[in-house]
Design an enzyme around this catalytic site. Structure first.
Site, PDB file in Angstrom:
ATOM      1  N   HIS A  47      23.458 -35.059  -9.475  1.00 34.82           N
ATOM      2  CA  HIS A  47      22.607 -35.600  -8.317  1.00 34.82           C
ATOM      3  C   HIS A  47      20.985 -35.430  -8.518  1.00 34.82           C
ATOM      4  O   HIS A  47      20.389 -35.439  -7.331  1.00 34.82           O
ATOM      5  CB  HIS A  47      23.219 -34.761  -7.059  1.00 34.82           C
ATOM      6  CG  HIS A  47      24.720 -35.198  -6.909  1.00 34.82           C
ATOM      7  ND1 HIS A  47      25.352 -36.330  -6.513  1.00 34.82           N
ATOM      8  CD2 HIS A  47      25.724 -34.346  -7.292  1.00 34.82           C
ATOM      9  CE1 HIS A  47      26.778 -36.381  -6.667  1.00 34.82           C
ATOM     10  NE2 HIS A  47      26.878 -35.231  -7.095  1.00 34.82           N
ATOM     11  N   GLU A 101      10.566 -13.513 -11.885  1.00 33.41           N
ATOM     12  CA  GLU A 101       9.886 -12.515 -11.198  1.00 33.41           C
ATOM     13  C   GLU A 101       9.182 -11.588 -12.383  1.00 33.41           C
ATOM     14  O   GLU A 101       7.942 -11.071 -12.243  1.00 33.41           O
ATOM     15  CB  GLU A 101      10.509 -11.844 -10.101  1.00 33.41           C
ATOM     16  CG  GLU A 101      11.588 -10.859 -10.476  1.00 33.41           C
ATOM     17  CD  GLU A 101      12.167 -10.004  -9.205  1.00 33.41           C
ATOM     18  OE1 GLU A 101      11.459  -9.870  -8.571  1.00 33.41           O
ATOM     19  OE2 GLU A 101      13.361  -9.670  -9.366  1.00 33.41           O
ATOM     20  N   GLU A 154      20.587 -15.012  -8.342  1.00 39.40           N
ATOM     21  CA  GLU A 154      19.974 -13.670  -8.505  1.00 39.40           C
ATOM     22  C   GLU A 154      19.328 -13.611 -10.280  1.00 39.40           C
ATOM     23  O   GLU A 154      18.291 -13.207 -10.358  1.00 39.40           O
ATOM     24  CB  GLU A 154      20.941 -12.842  -8.410  1.00 39.40           C
ATOM     25  CG  GLU A 154      20.830 -11.214  -8.659  1.00 39.40           C
ATOM     26  CD  GLU A 154      19.305 -10.751  -7.885  1.00 39.40           C
ATOM     27  OE1 GLU A 154      18.861 -11.307  -7.002  1.00 39.40           O
ATOM     28  OE2 GLU A 154      18.746  -9.806  -8.506  1.00 39.40           O
ATOM     29  N   LYS A 189       7.085  -3.703  -4.196  1.00 44.59           N
ATOM     30  CA  LYS A 189       8.327  -3.318  -4.142  1.00 44.59           C
ATOM     31  C   LYS A 189       8.873  -3.426  -2.591  1.00 44.59           C
ATOM     32  O   LYS A 189       9.788  -3.895  -2.575  1.00 44.59           O
ATOM     33  CB  LYS A 189       8.403  -1.934  -4.593  1.00 44.59           C
ATOM     34  CG  LYS A 189       9.949  -1.075  -4.579  1.00 44.59           C
ATOM     35  CD  LYS A 189      10.744  -2.048  -5.485  1.00 44.59           C
ATOM     36  CE  LYS A 189      12.336  -1.498  -5.529  1.00 44.59           C
ATOM     37  NZ  LYS A 189      13.137  -2.491  -6.174  1.00 44.59           N
ATOM     38  N   TRP A 229      -2.990  -2.732  -1.580  1.00 42.31           N
ATOM     39  CA  TRP A 229      -2.277  -4.024  -1.849  1.00 42.31           C
ATOM     40  C   TRP A 229      -3.195  -4.968  -0.971  1.00 42.31           C
ATOM     41  O   TRP A 229      -2.774  -5.013   0.008  1.00 42.31           O
ATOM     42  CB  TRP A 229      -0.741  -4.158  -1.815  1.00 42.31           C
ATOM     43  CG  TRP A 229      -0.395  -5.417  -2.374  1.00 42.31           C
ATOM     44  CD1 TRP A 229      -0.082  -5.447  -3.594  1.00 42.31           C
ATOM     45  CD2 TRP A 229       0.140  -6.666  -1.813  1.00 42.31           C
ATOM     46  NE1 TRP A 229       0.728  -6.698  -3.891  1.00 42.31           N
ATOM     47  CE2 TRP A 229       0.805  -7.331  -2.595  1.00 42.31           C
ATOM     48  CE3 TRP A 229       0.099  -6.786  -0.344  1.00 42.31           C
ATOM     49  CZ2 TRP A 229       0.907  -8.900  -2.243  1.00 42.31           C
ATOM     50  CZ3 TRP A 229       0.499  -8.144  -0.007  1.00 42.31           C
ATOM     51  CH2 TRP A 229       1.039  -9.137  -1.026  1.00 42.31           C
ATOM     52  N   ASN A 235      -1.835   2.088   6.112  1.00 45.60           N
ATOM     53  CA  ASN A 235      -0.865   0.780   5.434  1.00 45.60           C
ATOM     54  C   ASN A 235      -0.483   0.218   6.651  1.00 45.60           C
ATOM     55  O   ASN A 235      -0.125   0.544   7.945  1.00 45.60           O
ATOM     56  CB  ASN A 235       0.631   1.455   5.142  1.00 45.60           C
ATOM     57  CG  ASN A 235       0.635   2.144   3.863  1.00 45.60           C
ATOM     58  OD1 ASN A 235      -0.721   2.148   3.219  1.00 45.60           O
ATOM     59  ND2 ASN A 235       1.437   2.601   3.200  1.00 45.60           N
ATOM     60  N   GLY A 236      -0.381  -1.034   6.487  1.00 40.19           N
ATOM     61  CA  GLY A 236      -0.097  -2.193   7.587  1.00 40.19           C
ATOM     62  C   GLY A 236      -1.115  -3.174   7.901  1.00 40.19           C
ATOM     63  O   GLY A 236      -2.116  -3.232   6.978  1.00 40.19           O
ATOM     64  N   CYS A 248       0.840  -1.204   0.083  1.00 38.38           N
ATOM     65  CA  CYS A 248       0.012  -0.071   0.059  1.00 38.38           C
ATOM     66  C   CYS A 248       0.989   1.277   0.068  1.00 38.38           C
ATOM     67  O   CYS A 248       1.986   1.247   0.512  1.00 38.38           O
ATOM     68  CB  CYS A 248      -0.910  -0.007   1.194  1.00 38.38           C
ATOM     69  SG  CYS A 248      -1.816  -1.457   1.592  1.00 38.38           S
ATOM     70  N   LYS A 297      15.461 -12.886 -11.094  1.00 38.39           N
ATOM     71  CA  LYS A 297      15.192 -11.792 -12.069  1.00 38.39           C
ATOM     72  C   LYS A 297      14.117 -12.329 -13.148  1.00 38.39           C
ATOM     73  O   LYS A 297      13.138 -11.800 -13.269  1.00 38.39           O
ATOM     74  CB  LYS A 297      16.316 -11.209 -12.533  1.00 38.39           C
ATOM     75  CG  LYS A 297      17.201 -10.249 -11.830  1.00 38.39           C
ATOM     76  CD  LYS A 297      16.568  -9.030 -11.342  1.00 38.39           C
ATOM     77  CE  LYS A 297      15.684  -9.234 -10.161  1.00 38.39           C
ATOM     78  NZ  LYS A 297      16.355  -8.739  -8.947  1.00 38.39           N
ATOM     79  N   ARG A 330       4.868   0.483  -6.334  1.00 39.67           N
ATOM     80  CA  ARG A 330       4.810  -0.264  -4.994  1.00 39.67           C
ATOM     81  C   ARG A 330       4.072  -1.710  -5.231  1.00 39.67           C
ATOM     82  O   ARG A 330       4.212  -2.763  -4.497  1.00 39.67           O
ATOM     83  CB  ARG A 330       4.594   0.502  -3.776  1.00 39.67           C
ATOM     84  CG  ARG A 330       5.517   1.547  -3.345  1.00 39.67           C
ATOM     85  CD  ARG A 330       4.870   2.209  -2.388  1.00 39.67           C
ATOM     86  NE  ARG A 330       4.625   1.480  -1.135  1.00 39.67           N
ATOM     87  CZ  ARG A 330       5.161   1.605  -0.330  1.00 39.67           C
ATOM     88  NH1 ARG A 330       6.385   2.418  -0.049  1.00 39.67           N
ATOM     89  NH2 ARG A 330       5.117   0.839   1.135  1.00 39.67           N
TER      90      ARG A 330
HETATM   91  C1  F6R Z   1      13.417  -9.201  -6.287  1.00 39.21           C
HETATM   92  C2  F6R Z   1      13.503  -8.093  -5.267  1.00 39.21           C
HETATM   93  C3  F6R Z   1      13.031  -8.521  -3.759  1.00 39.21           C
HETATM   94  C4  F6R Z   1      13.756  -7.864  -2.710  1.00 39.21           C
HETATM   95  C5  F6R Z   1      13.385  -8.245  -1.217  1.00 39.21           C
HETATM   96  C6  F6R Z   1      13.938  -7.534  -0.177  1.00 39.21           C
HETATM   97  O1  F6R Z   1      13.984  -8.306  -7.360  1.00 39.21           O
HETATM   98  O2  F6R Z   1      13.464  -7.067  -5.238  1.00 39.21           O
HETATM   99  O3  F6R Z   1      13.458  -9.976  -3.822  1.00 39.21           O
HETATM  100  O4  F6R Z   1      15.110  -7.830  -2.975  1.00 39.21           O
HETATM  101  O5  F6R Z   1      11.950  -8.138  -1.229  1.00 39.21           O
HETATM  102  O6  F6R Z   1      13.655  -6.141  -0.379  1.00 39.21           O
HETATM  103  P1  F6R Z   1      14.421  -5.113   0.514  1.00 39.21           P
HETATM  104  O7  F6R Z   1      15.834  -5.058   0.043  1.00 39.21           O
HETATM  105  O8  F6R Z   1      13.639  -3.756   0.250  1.00 39.21           O
HETATM  106  O9  F6R Z   1      14.518  -5.507   1.901  1.00 39.21           O
END
Ligand code: F6R
Length: 613
Positions: free
Chosen positions: A511, A495, A488, A608, A74, A100-101, A2, A492, A27
């Site tokens: 294995h 997602e 990583e 985000k 959200w 929010n929360g 949110c 990427k 977000r």
């Molecule tokens: C993936 C991504 C998430 C964040 C994770 C932690 O691309 O962005 O996996 O890395 O949610 O977020 P932060 O770093 O803001 O704690």
């Protein structure tokens, strides 16, 4: 997650609120709404879907007031729909709240309020808040000039869970009351205008002069004044902070998507992050982190705790700390760490990494570590974010705002700053690793230009994206630090392209996972470690023999005759290789997502900053 925006001042509130919501779209959200006060009456507009839908509502152009609150939701409690969207009003329509929360005890509060005659229309936890405020306002002292603010304070004392709230009232239409606990909220000031937001980019174009609320803070905001109160409603003093981000840095700046812009910002982000931490004479500067030789000698273990990409940055630097500091390092996922009673005490140093600084699990892990007597360091990209307020020390990355949901420049900046920290620890410990440290420092200073070179090679990646965008599965394989970069790269891709992908240590294929390899399956290999070159090549040949098509990211001498698709990256110190090897694979994920015509910056179901568990 949110987003909250609020405004009080001399201009029409609605365009400012809508603009702020658009800046928070990154977000992730499913509905949007706003409340304002016209002729002492609260007007609330909201709907499922995008902010554009709200912006296009006919009524919005009839609203002239210069006070308002707005929200992108959200969904957590109750499906995404107009009734569940924020703002919420009390059943007498005198208070309007954005939140929010999560209010954990909302069922209990709802029962209490229902008993007192209040009625509810939504399925949300939030709707108890305006009703509770009404309840306490009605029971407050008539004539008390702070009756509204006190009613909000009293109501928040009943709330269990997390909240950042902004409240307006038709009874006192000249103020906004805000409060926070475990969810971020800032107030920006510019002359006789005040801006409220859950996140800096929402208000950056208006002001960079902001107050950051701490847990337990409440503020009464008029167009001329902001007064802060603690939990007992005593006034408190707060100092404004200056945000150094440029307003333009929160715009796409000619790029099609924020993600692409942020991938290309990596040379600058890394350069800024190195900043004054390493000068041209090779001196490392962490004077603000008071970690002594005696303390480090007493440390038995370092835990790096984070989520998602930030956790992958932790995995990338684990071997760097172990090599330079000779202290065992564990890397843990914050949501697991906090619940598994880790064996930690004051001889454990905790490093929590969080780009946003607002990830609920990472903050909880940090708080739990402090309760065990550990010293804590936060690595964050957002000045004044919640994690920085909890940690003993904070080291900022200076990557600039990261707007795309998929993290890119934060990852490479985190690895950079943590490598510098490992070098600093080695120097504090006087470990006599002069040559290796100097070598690493030189390599770190060269990273921005090597990343720029890596970014030049896009044609081949675009072509490969065209070949694989219809795939169902993609595998990434590597050894050592190459494997951490594979994790990583795999995150990427999945997602933002919704293609299933997995990362495996090349040596582990036999294995089990090799059973999945058949004709035309895509396998991406990273090979940057000369010591493991031949072993890694053999592993890739094994998958080719079974029909896989491959893409290899390497800085080693590998011939196109052996492997058809090779992306070459500059030579770099093996410990720093994830900073370069990830770049083509960030681009691959981006171009695959574009081929599929997906919303790169706002992938489905993702947010985000994950401010709830
Ligand atoms: C993936 C991504 C998430 C964040 C994770 C932690 O691309 O962005 O996996 O890395 O949610 O977020 P932060 O770093 O803001 O704690």
């Amino acid at each position: 997650m949110c987003g909250i925006v609020g405004y009080i001042g001399s201009e029409k509130a609605c365009p400012i609120l809508i603009d702020g919501l658009l800046k928070l779209e990154y977000r992730g959200y499913d509905s949007a709404g706003l409340s304002t006060i016209e002729n002492n009456k609260i007007i609330c507009l909201k709907d499922k879907g995008r902010v554009k839908g709200l912006q296009n509502m006919k009524e919005i152009n009839t609203l002239n007031s210069s006070i308002g609150i707005a929200h992108t939701r959200w969904a957590t409690h109750g499906k995404p729909c107009s009734v569940n969207a924020h703002p919420h009003l009390d059943c007498h329509k005198t208070f309007s709240v954005v939140h929010n929360g999560i209010i954990e005890n909302y069922n209990e509060l709802k029962a209490f309020l229902t008993n007192a005659g209040y009625t509810f229309v939504s399925e949300t936890d939030t709707e108890v808040i305006p009703n509770l405020i009404h309840y306490y306002y009605t029971n407050g002292d008539e004539g008390d000039k702070d009756r509204f603010a006190k009613a909000v304070r009293r109501a928040t004392l009943d709330l269990k869970g997390s909240y950042a709230i902004a409240v307006i009232s038709s009874i006192e239409p000249d103020k906004i009351i805000v409060a926070r606990k475990d969810s971020p909220l800032i107030i920006g000031t510019k002359d006789n205008e005040k801006f409220i937001a859950s996140d800096i980019p929402a208000i950056l174009e208006h002001t960079n002069n902001v107050y950051i609320l701490n847990d337990g803070d409440l503020a009464k905001i008029t167009n001329n004044n902001v007064t802060f109160y603690d939990e007992k409603f005593n006034t408190i003093n707060k100092k404004a902070e200056i945000i150094t981000w440029d307003a333009k840095s929160a715009d796409k700046n000619g790029y099609d998507d924020f993600m692409l812009k942020e991938i290309y910002e990596q040379p600058t982000a890394i350069r800024e992050t190195i900043g004054t931490r390493l000068d041209q004479n090779g001196k490392c500067n962490f004077d603000d982190i008071n970690i002594s030789k005696e303390y480090l000698l007493g440390i038995s273990r370092i835990y790096i705790v984070a989520c998602g990409t930030a956790m992958h940055a932790g995995l990338a630097v684990k071997p760097i700390f172990e090599r330079l500091v000779s202290i065992p390092v564990e890397v843990d996922i914050a949501s697991e760490f906090r619940y598994r009673n880790p064996l930690i005490d004051k001889s454990t140093l905790i490093i929590c990494i969080s780009q946003s600084g607002e990830t609920a699990d990472t903050i909880a892990a940090l708080k739990a570590s402090k309760a065990h007597g550990c010293k804590t360091i936060a690595i964050s990209n957002v000045i004044g974010s919640s994690i920085t307020r909890e940690a003993d020390f904070t080291i900022y990355t200076h990557a600039g705002p990261e707007i795309a949901v998929a993290s890119t420049k934060a990852y490479t900046s985190q690895i950079t700053v943590l490598t510098l920290l490992a070098i600093h620890f080695s120097e504090v410990l006087e470990l006599e690793q002069g040559e290796m440290l100097q070598n690493l420092k030189d390599e770190i200073l060269e990273l921005p230009s090597k990343v720029s070179i890596t970014l030049e090679n896009t044609e081949q990646i675009k072509n490969f994206a065209k070949k694989i965008y219809k795939e169902k599965d993609v595998f990434f394989i590597g050894r050592g630090t190459d494997y951490t970069a594979c994790m990583e790269a795999s995150l990427k891709l999945k997602e933002i392209s919704y293609i299933h992908s997995d990362a495996y240590q090349s040596g582990e294929l036999k294995h089990g996972p090799i059973a999945l390899i058949e004709d035309n399956v895509t396998v991406v290999g990273i090979i940057t470690d000369r010591r493991l070159l031949y072993k890694s090549i053999s592993n890739l040949q094994e998958v080719i023999t079974r029909g896989a098509k491959t893409l290899i990211v390497t800085n080693q001498d590998i011939s196109e005759k052996t492997f058809p698709n090779i992306i070459r990256i500059p030579k770099v110190h093996p410990l720093l290789s994830p900073v370069l090897s990830i770049i083509p694979l960030q681009l691959l994920a981006y171009y695959v997502s574009k081929e599929k015509d997906l919303d790169v910056d706002k992938p489905r179901n993702l947010a985000k900053s994950v401010t709830v568990e």
